[in-house]
Structure formats: structure tokens, C-alpha cells
Design an enzyme around this catalytic site. Structure first.
Site, PDB file in Angstrom:
ATOM      1  CB  ILE A   1      -1.344  -0.217   0.867  1.00  0.00           C
ATOM      2  CG1 ILE A   1      -2.131  -1.476   1.284  1.00  0.00           C
ATOM      3  CG2 ILE A   1      -2.093   1.200   1.128  1.00  0.00           C
ATOM      4  CD1 ILE A   1      -3.098  -1.484  -0.134  1.00  0.00           C
TER       5      ILE A   1
ATOM      6  N   GLY B   1      -5.925  -2.707   8.232  1.00  0.00           N
ATOM      7  CA  GLY B   1      -5.175  -3.602   9.295  1.00  0.00           C
ATOM      8  C   GLY B   1      -5.018  -3.011  10.412  1.00  0.00           C
TER       9      GLY B   1
ATOM     10  CB  SER C   1     -10.508  -3.874   5.287  1.00  0.00           C
ATOM     11  OG  SER C   1     -10.921  -3.549   4.502  1.00  0.00           O
ATOM     12  CB  CYS C   2      -9.203  -3.146  -0.259  1.00  0.00           C
ATOM     13  SG  CYS C   2      -8.756  -4.915   0.460  1.00  0.00           S
ATOM     14  CG  ASN C   3     -12.630  -7.223   1.163  1.00  0.00           C
ATOM     15  OD1 ASN C   3     -12.843  -7.965   0.400  1.00  0.00           O
ATOM     16  ND2 ASN C   3     -12.200  -8.182   1.542  1.00  0.00           N
TER      17      ASN C   3
ATOM     18  CG  HIS D   1     -15.717  -8.314   5.446  1.00  0.00           C
ATOM     19  ND1 HIS D   1     -15.138  -9.610   6.280  1.00  0.00           N
ATOM     20  CD2 HIS D   1     -13.607  -8.368   4.893  1.00  0.00           C
ATOM     21  CE1 HIS D   1     -14.017 -10.078   5.155  1.00  0.00           C
ATOM     22  NE2 HIS D   1     -13.271  -9.242   5.178  1.00  0.00           N
ATOM     23  N   GLY D   2     -19.094  -6.946   7.941  1.00  0.00           N
ATOM     24  CA  GLY D   2     -20.538  -6.084   7.782  1.00  0.00           C
ATOM     25  C   GLY D   2     -20.059  -5.292   9.379  1.00  0.00           C
TER      26      GLY D   2
ATOM     27  CG  HIS E   1     -10.552  -8.708  -2.062  1.00  0.00           C
ATOM     28  ND1 HIS E   1     -10.093 -10.238  -1.186  1.00  0.00           N
ATOM     29  CD2 HIS E   1     -10.023  -7.953  -1.650  1.00  0.00           C
ATOM     30  CE1 HIS E   1      -9.151  -9.481  -0.349  1.00  0.00           C
ATOM     31  NE2 HIS E   1      -9.437  -8.215  -0.361  1.00  0.00           N
TER      32      HIS E   1
ATOM     33  CD  GLN F   1      -4.952  -7.879  -3.887  1.00  0.00           C
ATOM     34  OE1 GLN F   1      -6.686  -7.536  -4.717  1.00  0.00           O
ATOM     35  NE2 GLN F   1      -4.123  -8.223  -3.858  1.00  0.00           N
TER      36      GLN F   1
END
Ligand code: NAD
Length: 340
Positions: free
Chosen positions: A12, A110, A139-141, A194-195, A220, A302
Site C-alpha cells: 500500500i 488493518g 480496508s479494501c473490502n 466485514h459487516g 477479491h 485489494q
């Protein structure tokens, strides 16, 4: 010019450095490494002053031809804002150092939300980041989920989200991670974290997420389903995606039905490192079943999608512009971001 230090010049950090370097209103005052590595050579080649975590190791860098400008504290003295891109969990330990130097700081996904007390996505809450001292870029997601959920919620209202993340096993350079031959339920329990992470940006969204890891390194893949609060058509959803500066449609006409072909496409477009800063939503997958049941597949690169978010976070914290769309436009233009 906004003076930016990047602490942690890895997957990153190196991308954020190049993105900062491309902006008209920002400059890189330094990047940091812990050990000599290919990335340390690249930092020298790019002309970014390279600072090291432990100055006692200066010789181990210089003996292999890598120039060292000083230690991380030297780097921080030159900066208005630091982007912490150290591995997850390391960043929070650096907070006292940033406070010592009275520096604004950005952490990555992270780290926990608490490290900054504010989680950022430029399409969702840029205005709330204006002038802030501490920000965490999710995060990416979470970035990919927030973009599409917020865009659809703004028009139709989203009453429930269910999303499954099929996650890459490693970044391309990672030789120690896996799996090599398995689909790993990660976590095996449902829901995944993630939620709740989406709720750090969009607290009102009702969302359940599931996640697994597969043997691939580029992107992803998200399977996203949303219950809508108002009737929608497929065309209306496609319009929302097309008009969004951080979402792109993977067109039916390209014939692309995988992440591998998407990578080739990004590379052929001339994107640096094949980076896809936008969420890549497969046009053919966008479906409204009945009138309020929305489905799609989206690929999330990602290594790339959070990079542009870091740039907007810097601009918001430094009061570069109060307008999120203006910041996004400046960031995108500087990177040569052209639609998919
Ligand atoms: P990385 O391991 O590729 O890079 C981390 C860098 O930090 C390395 O250059 C390492 O040398 C350096 N470093 C390690 N300890 C350090 C210390 N104490 N002081 C200074 N530098 C140190 O990690 P990454 O993938 O770039 O991840 C960085 C952060 O970004 C993490 O929070 C991660 O969760 C988040 N993130 C990663 C991805 C991804 O897919 N790689 C996507 C989104 C967010």
C-alpha cells in the site's frame, strides 16, 4: 504543497507514495523501510528520501547500495501528515510518535477503528474528515462495499445487505501465504467482521457478510445482494454505477468474466502496476429481481482501491478543498484515471 511522509513502504505504502507524488498539491517528503529490499531500491530510484526504522542498521542498507536519509523520527520532522502503511497492528504502536511530533496521521484498514476514532471513505463521509487529526482509511473490502451500498442507499434506500467476499490468498509478491490448493472459510463463523466494519462508515446499514479465501492474488470478488427501500430498475442501478467516479462497469462487450482477464485489461489500459482504483462491477451481473432485490458481482483490487482514498483523506484533513467531488476529481485526474 502538503508534505506527506509514508511510514511503511510496502504494497500500500509504495502506491500511496506514487499517488501523492502525482498530485498537484502534495509532495512526498520521505518513505520508510525496516530492511533492505527490492522496494528500498525502488524508493531510491523514484527519488523518495528513504528513512529506516532502526538507524543502527544504516550500514546494512548502505553496504548494498541503498541510500538512507535518516531514521523515521527524522522523516516525521519534515511532514505535515503521515500515512501509516505498516502491517496491521503495527500502526497503532506508532500513534504516540505521531502525537509527539504533533502530526496528522492516517492509518489503514488493518488497524481497528479506535486507532483514529474515525473511519473514512471519500464517497461517504469526506466532509466529516475536514481538518481532522486522525483518520483510518477502511480496508479494501470495506471500501468496495461502502461505495456501492452508499450510492444505492442515497437513491433508493437500502434496507438490508448480504455480501459474500471471495478473498485473494495473498498479494502477488507474497511467497509465504496461501492457500495453494483449498477454499478456506475465513472466518468459518457467520457473520464475518466485514459487516461491522462497513458500519464504522455507514452505521445505519443493516448488513451481514461472509468470507472465504481462495488461491489467487489479483482481486477479491464480492457477491452483493441488497434489499431496496423503493422500486428500482436495472438501468437505474447501472446509471448510478456509471456516474460514480470510483466505480466502473466491466462491460459485456469486453467478454471479461474473470479477474485474470480483468488484470490483462488493466495492464493493456496502461494502468500502473495494473492497478484498478475503482470497484469493478460486472455489467451483466447487475440484476434487479422483482423490483427491490438487487444483485451484482464486483471485483475489488485489494492493492489499489484504498490508495485513492488515502489521497482524498490527506486533502480533507489538510482542508485542501471542502468538496469531496472536487478532491476525487483532482486525485483521479492526477493519476490519469480513465473509465474502464
Ligand atoms: P506490507 O507488508 O506490504 O507493507 C508494510 C511495510 O511496512 C513494509 O514495507 C515493512 O517493511 C514496513 N514496516 C514493517 N514494520 C514497520 C515498522 N515498525 N516501522 C516502519 N515500517 C514498518 O503491508 P501492506 O499490505 O501494504 O499493508 C499495510 C496496511 O494496509 C495494513 O494495515 C493492511 O491491512 C492494509 N491494507 C492492505 C491491503 C492489501 O491488500 N495489501 C489492502 C488494503 C489495506
Amino acid at each position: 504543497m502538503i508534505k506527506v511522509a509514508i511510514n511503511g513502504y510496502g504494497t500500500i505504502g509504495k502506491r500511496v507514495a506514487d499517488a501523492v507524488n502525482a498530485q498537484p498539491d502534495m509532495e512526498v517528503v520521505g518513505v520508510s523501510k525496516t530492511r533492505p529490499s527490492a522496494e528500498a531500491y525502488i524508493a531510491n530510484m523514484r527519488g523518495y528520501p528513504l528513512y529506516i526504522a532502526d538507524i543502527a542498521k544504516r550500514d546494512t542498507f548502505e553496504n548494498v547500495g541503498i541510500e538512507v536519509a535518516g531514521d523515521i523520527e527524522d522523516m516525521l520532522k519534515h511532514a505535515d501528515v503521515v500515512v501509516d502503511a505498516t502491517p496491521g497492528g503495527v500502526g497503532k504502536k506508532n500513534k504516540t510518535l505521531y502525537e509527539l511530533y504533533n502530526l496528522k496521521a492516517i492509518w489503514q484498514g488493518g488497524e481497528d477503528h479506535d486507532v483514529a476514532g474515525f473511519s473514512f471513505n471519500s464517497s461517504c463521509n469526506y466532509e466529516s474528515a475536514l481538518g481532522r487529526d486522525f483518520v483510518r482509511v477502511v480496508s479494501c473490502n470495506t471500501t468496495g462495499l461502502c461505495r456501492i451500498i452508499n450510492a444505492v442507499d442515497n437513491v433508493f434506500g437500502v434496507t438490508k445487505v448480504r455480501a459474500t467476499m471471495v478473498r485473494r490468498g495473498s498479494d502477488p509478491g507474497g511467497i509465504k501465504k496461501g492457500p495453494v490448493d483449498a477454499i478456506v472459510l475465513n472466518p468459518v463463523t457467520i457473520p464475518s467482521h466485514h459487516g461491522p466494519d462497513v458500519q464504522t462508515v455507514l452505521p445505519h446499514i443493516d448488513i451481514v457478510t461472509l468470507a472465504m479465501i481462495v488461491p489467487t492474488t489479483f482481486c477479491h470478488m464480492h457477491v452483493v445482494q441488497m434489499d431496496l427501500g423503493a422500486d428500482a430498475t436495472r438501468e437505474e442501478i447501472l446509471n448510478i454505477i456509471e456516474e460514480h467516479p470510483r466505480m466502473g462497469l466491466v462491460r459485456k462487450g469486453t467478454g471479461i468474466t474473470s479477474t485474470a482477464e480483468l488484470k490483462e485489461y488493466a495492464s493493456d489500459m496502461g494502468r500502473p502496476r495494473s492497478d484498478l482504483w475503482e470497484s469493478c462491477i460486472y455489467e451483466e451481473s447487475v440484476s434487479v429481481v422483482g423490483k427491490r432485490d438487487l444483485y451484482m458481482f464486483q471485483a475489488i483490487h485489494q492493492e489499489a482501491d484504498v490508495v485513492v482514498e488515502n489521497i482524498d483523506a490527506i486533502r480533507a484533513m489538510m482542508n485542501g478543498t471542502p468538496d469531496p467531488l472536487e478532491s476525487v476529481a483532482i486525485t483521479n485526474k492526477a493519476l490519469g484515471f480513465t473509465p474502464l
